[in-house]
Scaffold this motif. Structure first.
Motif, short mmCIF file in Angstrom:
data_model
loop_
_atom_site.label_atom_id
_atom_site.label_comp_id
_atom_site.label_asym_id
_atom_site.label_seq_id
_atom_site.Cartn_x
_atom_site.Cartn_y
_atom_site.Cartn_z
N THR A 32 61.80 88.94 -30.52
CA THR A 32 61.35 89.84 -31.58
C THR A 32 60.07 89.28 -32.17
O THR A 32 60.01 88.09 -32.51
N ILE A 33 59.07 90.12 -32.27
CA ILE A 33 57.80 89.67 -32.85
C ILE A 33 57.87 89.74 -34.37
O ILE A 33 58.26 90.76 -34.95
N LYS A 34 57.52 88.64 -34.99
CA LYS A 34 57.38 88.54 -36.43
C LYS A 34 55.88 88.40 -36.72
O LYS A 34 55.32 87.30 -36.58
N PRO A 35 55.20 89.47 -37.06
CA PRO A 35 53.74 89.38 -37.25
C PRO A 35 53.35 88.38 -38.33
O PRO A 35 53.96 88.33 -39.40
N VAL A 36 52.34 87.58 -38.01
CA VAL A 36 51.75 86.65 -38.97
C VAL A 36 50.29 87.06 -39.13
O VAL A 36 49.44 86.69 -38.31
N ASN A 37 50.02 87.86 -40.13
CA ASN A 37 48.66 88.38 -40.31
C ASN A 37 47.78 87.28 -40.89
O ASN A 37 47.76 87.05 -42.10
N ILE A 38 47.06 86.61 -40.02
CA ILE A 38 46.27 85.46 -40.45
C ILE A 38 45.08 85.87 -41.30
O ILE A 38 44.50 85.05 -42.01
N GLY A 39 44.68 87.15 -41.24
CA GLY A 39 43.61 87.63 -42.09
C GLY A 39 44.05 87.89 -43.52
O GLY A 39 43.22 88.01 -44.42
N LYS A 40 45.37 87.97 -43.73
CA LYS A 40 45.91 88.18 -45.07
C LYS A 40 46.54 86.91 -45.64
O LYS A 40 47.06 86.92 -46.75
N GLY A 41 46.54 85.83 -44.85
CA GLY A 41 47.06 84.56 -45.34
C GLY A 41 48.53 84.33 -45.12
O GLY A 41 49.13 83.44 -45.74
N ASP A 42 49.16 85.13 -44.22
CA ASP A 42 50.59 84.94 -43.97
C ASP A 42 50.91 83.52 -43.49
O ASP A 42 52.02 83.03 -43.70
N GLN A 43 49.94 82.87 -42.85
CA GLN A 43 50.17 81.54 -42.30
C GLN A 43 50.35 80.47 -43.38
O GLN A 43 50.75 79.35 -43.07
N PHE A 44 50.05 80.82 -44.61
CA PHE A 44 50.19 79.87 -45.71
C PHE A 44 51.46 80.10 -46.54
O PHE A 44 51.69 79.37 -47.51
N GLN A 45 52.26 81.08 -46.14
CA GLN A 45 53.48 81.35 -46.88
C GLN A 45 54.51 80.24 -46.66
O GLN A 45 54.64 79.73 -45.54
N PRO A 46 55.26 79.85 -47.68
CA PRO A 46 56.21 78.73 -47.55
C PRO A 46 57.21 78.91 -46.42
O PRO A 46 57.54 77.95 -45.72
N GLU A 47 57.69 80.14 -46.21
CA GLU A 47 58.69 80.36 -45.16
C GLU A 47 58.10 80.14 -43.77
O GLU A 47 58.81 79.70 -42.86
N PHE A 48 56.79 80.41 -43.62
CA PHE A 48 56.16 80.13 -42.33
C PHE A 48 55.86 78.65 -42.19
O PHE A 48 56.07 78.07 -41.11
#
Length: 233
Positions: A32-48
Motif C-alpha cells: 500500500t502506498i503511503k504518499p509522502v509529499n516532500i513538497g509539503k513537508g510530510d517528510q518532517f512529520q514525527p510519525e514519518f
C-alpha cells in the motif's frame, strides 16, 4: 503487507520497480502506498521520522516480516531493495559471487551515481543562482559515472551479467532524470541499450505509471513553498 512511504522521485521509483518485478516473478508482495509529499513537508512529520530518521523517503514498514515478529521498518532505498530481495530470494543473482557483484554495484549507485547526479540536477535545475564551478563539477562527475557504467555493461545484458537484479533497478531511475537539463547520452551506447531494455519491461512501466496517480502535478515547476520544504530545511 508492505506499507510503502513514497513520492515519485528516482529513489522512490527504485522500490516500486522491485515490487512490480516481484509480482511478475511470482513472488508478489502486497503493498500500500503511503504518499509522502516532500513538497509539503510530510517528510518532517514525527510519525514519518519514527521510521525514517533522516527525513528522506522512501521507507517501508513490513507487517509480515520473515521472523513472524512485530512489524519491521526500513529506510534508505538501497537498504529497502536488499531487504525485499532477501525476503523473497529474488533479484540478488544466482550465487554468492553474483551477490557480491550486486552489492558492489548497488553501493556504487547509492554512493556515486545517485548523489552526484542529484547534485548535477540541483545546480542545473533548482539552484536560485548559477554557480559555474558547481555546475561544471557535477556535470563532469555525472558523465564520468555514465562512462563507468557504459564500460561495465560491455558484453553484459545487465549490470551484473545476464540476470536483471536490484543493481539495475537502483541505477535505472538515475539515468537522465532531469528533463530540464538532459545529459548527452550519445557517447554511451551500452547505457542507452540497457536503459531502453529496462524501460520496455512491463513492471517498469507500471511503476512509473504511479507517478501521476500519486502526484498529478509531477513535472510542473516548483512553487516557493515547495522549494522551501525541499531545500530550505
Amino acid at each position: 503487507m508492505i506499507d510503502l512511504y513514497y513520492w515519485p522521485t528516482p529513489n522512490g521509483h527504485k522500490v516500486t520497480m522491485l515490487l512490480e518485478e516481484l509480482a511478475d516473478a511470482g513472488a508478489r508482495l502486497e503493498y500500500t502506498i503511503k504518499p509522502v509529499n516532500i513538497g509539503k513537508g510530510d517528510q518532517f512529520q514525527p510519525e514519518f521520522l519514527a521510521i525514517s530518521p533522516n527525513n528522506k523517503m522512501p521507507a517501508i514498514v513490513d507487517h509480515a516480516p520473515a521472523d513472524g515478529g512485530a512489524p519491521v521498518s526500513v529506510f534508505e532505498s538501497g537498504a529497502i531493495l536488499l531487504y525485499l530481495a532477501e525476503k523473497t530470494g529474488r533479484f540478488l543473482g544466482s550465487g554468492p559471487r553474483d551477490r557480491i557483484a550486486v552489492t558492489e554495484w548497488l553501493m556504487w549507485q547509492m554512493a556515486g551515481l545517485g548523489p552526484m547526479t542529484g547534485q548535477y540536477g540541483h545546480f542545473h535545475v533548482y539552484a536560485p543562482e548559477q554557480i559555474p564551478y558547481a555546475m561544471d563539477r557535477y556535470r563532469r562527475e555525472a558523465l564520468r559515472l555514465l562512462g563507468v557504467l557504459n564500460r561495465r555493461l560491455e558484453g553484459r545484458a545487465f549490470i551484473c551479467g545476464d540476470e536483471y537484479t536490484i543493481a539495475d533497478m537502483a541505477a535505472y531511475p538515475w539515468i537522465n532524470p532531469y528533463t530540464a537539463a538532459p545529459l548527452d547520452l550519445e557517447p554511451y551506447p551500452e547505457v542507452r541499450r540497457w536503459h531502453a531494455a529496462i524501460a520496455a519491461r512491463p513492471a517498469t512501466q507500471r511503476a512509473y505509471a504511479l507517478t501521476k496517480q500519486v502526484n498529478p502535478d509531477a513535472g510542473k515547476p516548483l512553487s516557493e513553498e515547495e522549494r522551501k520544504q525541499l531545500f530550505g530545511r
